[in-house]
Design an enzyme around this catalytic site. Structure first.
Site, PDB file in Angstrom:
ATOM      1  N   HIS A   1      -8.182  -0.602   6.846  1.00  0.00           N
ATOM      2  CA  HIS A   1      -8.392  -1.866   7.544  1.00  0.00           C
ATOM      3  C   HIS A   1      -8.946  -2.887   6.545  1.00  0.00           C
ATOM      4  O   HIS A   1      -9.853  -2.561   5.784  1.00  0.00           O
ATOM      5  CB  HIS A   1      -9.378  -1.677   8.707  1.00  0.00           C
ATOM      6  CG  HIS A   1      -9.499  -2.908   9.543  1.00  0.00           C
ATOM      7  ND1 HIS A   1      -8.536  -3.264  10.469  1.00  0.00           N
ATOM      8  CD2 HIS A   1     -10.432  -3.881   9.570  1.00  0.00           C
ATOM      9  CE1 HIS A   1      -8.889  -4.408  11.035  1.00  0.00           C
ATOM     10  NE2 HIS A   1     -10.035  -4.803  10.511  1.00  0.00           N
TER      11      HIS A   1
ATOM     12  N   ASN B   1      -6.351   5.502   8.319  1.00  0.00           N
ATOM     13  CA  ASN B   1      -5.931   4.091   8.333  1.00  0.00           C
ATOM     14  C   ASN B   1      -6.724   3.306   7.303  1.00  0.00           C
ATOM     15  O   ASN B   1      -7.854   3.663   6.965  1.00  0.00           O
ATOM     16  CB  ASN B   1      -6.204   3.504   9.726  1.00  0.00           C
ATOM     17  CG  ASN B   1      -5.768   2.046   9.837  1.00  0.00           C
ATOM     18  OD1 ASN B   1      -4.702   1.661   9.346  1.00  0.00           O
ATOM     19  ND2 ASN B   1      -6.589   1.220  10.470  1.00  0.00           N
TER      20      ASN B   1
ATOM     21  N   ASN C   1       0.831  -1.215   0.000  1.00  0.00           N
ATOM     22  CA  ASN C   1       0.000   0.000   0.000  1.00  0.00           C
ATOM     23  C   ASN C   1       0.860   1.257   0.000  1.00  0.00           C
ATOM     24  O   ASN C   1       0.570   2.215  -0.708  1.00  0.00           O
ATOM     25  CB  ASN C   1      -0.946   0.003   1.208  1.00  0.00           C
ATOM     26  CG  ASN C   1      -2.166  -0.870   0.968  1.00  0.00           C
ATOM     27  OD1 ASN C   1      -3.071  -0.480   0.229  1.00  0.00           O
ATOM     28  ND2 ASN C   1      -2.182  -2.050   1.570  1.00  0.00           N
TER      29      ASN C   1
ATOM     30  N   LYS D   1       6.410   4.748  21.492  1.00  0.00           N
ATOM     31  CA  LYS D   1       5.600   5.043  22.677  1.00  0.00           C
ATOM     32  C   LYS D   1       6.085   6.298  23.384  1.00  0.00           C
ATOM     33  O   LYS D   1       5.307   7.059  23.936  1.00  0.00           O
ATOM     34  CB  LYS D   1       5.615   3.857  23.644  1.00  0.00           C
ATOM     35  CG  LYS D   1       4.715   2.745  23.164  1.00  0.00           C
ATOM     36  CD  LYS D   1       4.459   1.694  24.217  1.00  0.00           C
ATOM     37  CE  LYS D   1       3.767   0.507  23.562  1.00  0.00           C
ATOM     38  NZ  LYS D   1       4.551  -0.721  23.624  1.00  0.00           N
TER      39      LYS D   1
HETATM   40  C1  GAR Z   1      -3.143  -4.398   4.360  1.00  0.00           C
HETATM   41  O1  GAR Z   1      -4.024  -5.373   3.891  1.00  0.00           O
HETATM   42  C2  GAR Z   1      -3.819  -3.519   5.380  1.00  0.00           C
HETATM   43  O2  GAR Z   1      -5.193  -3.337   5.127  1.00  0.00           O
HETATM   44  C3  GAR Z   1      -3.629  -4.323   6.637  1.00  0.00           C
HETATM   45  O3  GAR Z   1      -2.320  -4.832   6.540  1.00  0.00           O
HETATM   46  C4  GAR Z   1      -2.016  -5.054   5.156  1.00  0.00           C
HETATM   47  C5  GAR Z   1      -0.662  -4.430   4.869  1.00  0.00           C
HETATM   48  O4  GAR Z   1      -0.195  -4.798   3.600  1.00  0.00           O
HETATM   49  N1  GAR Z   1      -3.802  -3.514   7.807  1.00  0.00           N
HETATM   50  C6  GAR Z   1      -4.270  -4.004   8.951  1.00  0.00           C
HETATM   51  O5  GAR Z   1      -4.572  -5.167   9.113  1.00  0.00           O
HETATM   52  C7  GAR Z   1      -4.429  -2.961  10.064  1.00  0.00           C
HETATM   53  N2  GAR Z   1      -5.259  -3.464  11.112  1.00  0.00           N
HETATM   54  P1  GAR Z   1       0.994  -3.996   2.932  1.00  0.00           P
HETATM   55  O6  GAR Z   1       2.128  -3.914   3.959  1.00  0.00           O
HETATM   56  O7  GAR Z   1       1.401  -4.814   1.760  1.00  0.00           O
HETATM   57  O8  GAR Z   1       0.502  -2.626   2.545  1.00  0.00           O
END
Ligand code: GAR
Length: 187
Positions: free
Chosen positions: A103, A101, A14, A62
């Protein structure tokens, strides 16, 4: 120029897609890719894309001060693209409605602590869902509970596996995430 910093913990498909989308954009620049994982593949992608990157340990994330100072200089908006830590409260306070974000499910279903990546797709499969999708939302102090900006759905059949579900989600993310970010920040 509107500045975007991307936070990512994993592969970064992404992050790369967003960076490519905005690489020729008239008023948006990706300034930084930040990660809490020093071996995350997203850092390789940042190098290839010639975008500055920096790693903060979970502890540094943090403690907030250094990260917050960097973000205040380098970002008008923060995009979480597969970022698996909770965003520190100081940062949420400093960027109201400026943190977005993605999800990989149709929130409010399959959200909350521990629901990320393949965990989500396995749970969707176990419950024999007929559809799943993506949710793009603002980030607040609770996991996956900020106001929803956009959702897109994908139909599922009994033959889908967690892996094929992940592929469907990936396609939706690639299609929609950069465009929705563009609309939000330029509206
Ligand atoms: C994506 O599918 C995103 O929606 C998800 O992690 C993946 C990252 O893929 N995010 C979550 O699960 C957040 N709770 P990427 O590193 O190839 O972009």
């Amino acid at each position: 120029m509107i500045k975007i910093a991307i936070l990512a913990s994993g592969s970064g498909s992404n992050a790369e897609n967003i960076a490519q989308y905005f690489s020729t954009h008239k008023n948006v620049k990706i300034t930084y890719i930040l990660s809490n994982k020093k071996d995350a593949f997203v850092l390789e992608r940042a190098k290839k894309l010639k975008i500055k990157s920096k790693v903060f340990s979970n502890k540094e994330m943090k403690e907030q001060v250094e990260l917050l100072n960097l973000l205040k200089v380098e970002a008008d908006f923060i995009i979480l693209a597969g970022f698996l830590l909770k965003v520190p409260e100081n940062i949420i306070e400093a960027f109201p409605n400026k943190i977005i974000n993605i999800h990989p499910a149709l929130l409010p279903n399959y959200g909350g602590k521990g629901m990320y990546g393949m965990h989500v797709h396995r749970a969707v499969k176990e419950n024999n869902e007929k559809e799943t999708g993506i949710t793009i939302h603002y980030v607040n102090e609770n996991y996956d509970e900020g106001a929803i900006i956009f959702q897109a759905k994908a139909a599922l059949t009994k033959d889908d596996t967690p892996e094929t579900i992940a592929e469907k989600i990936h396609l939706l993310e690639q299609e929609h995430f950069p465009r929705v970010i563009d609309e939000v920040i330029n509206s």
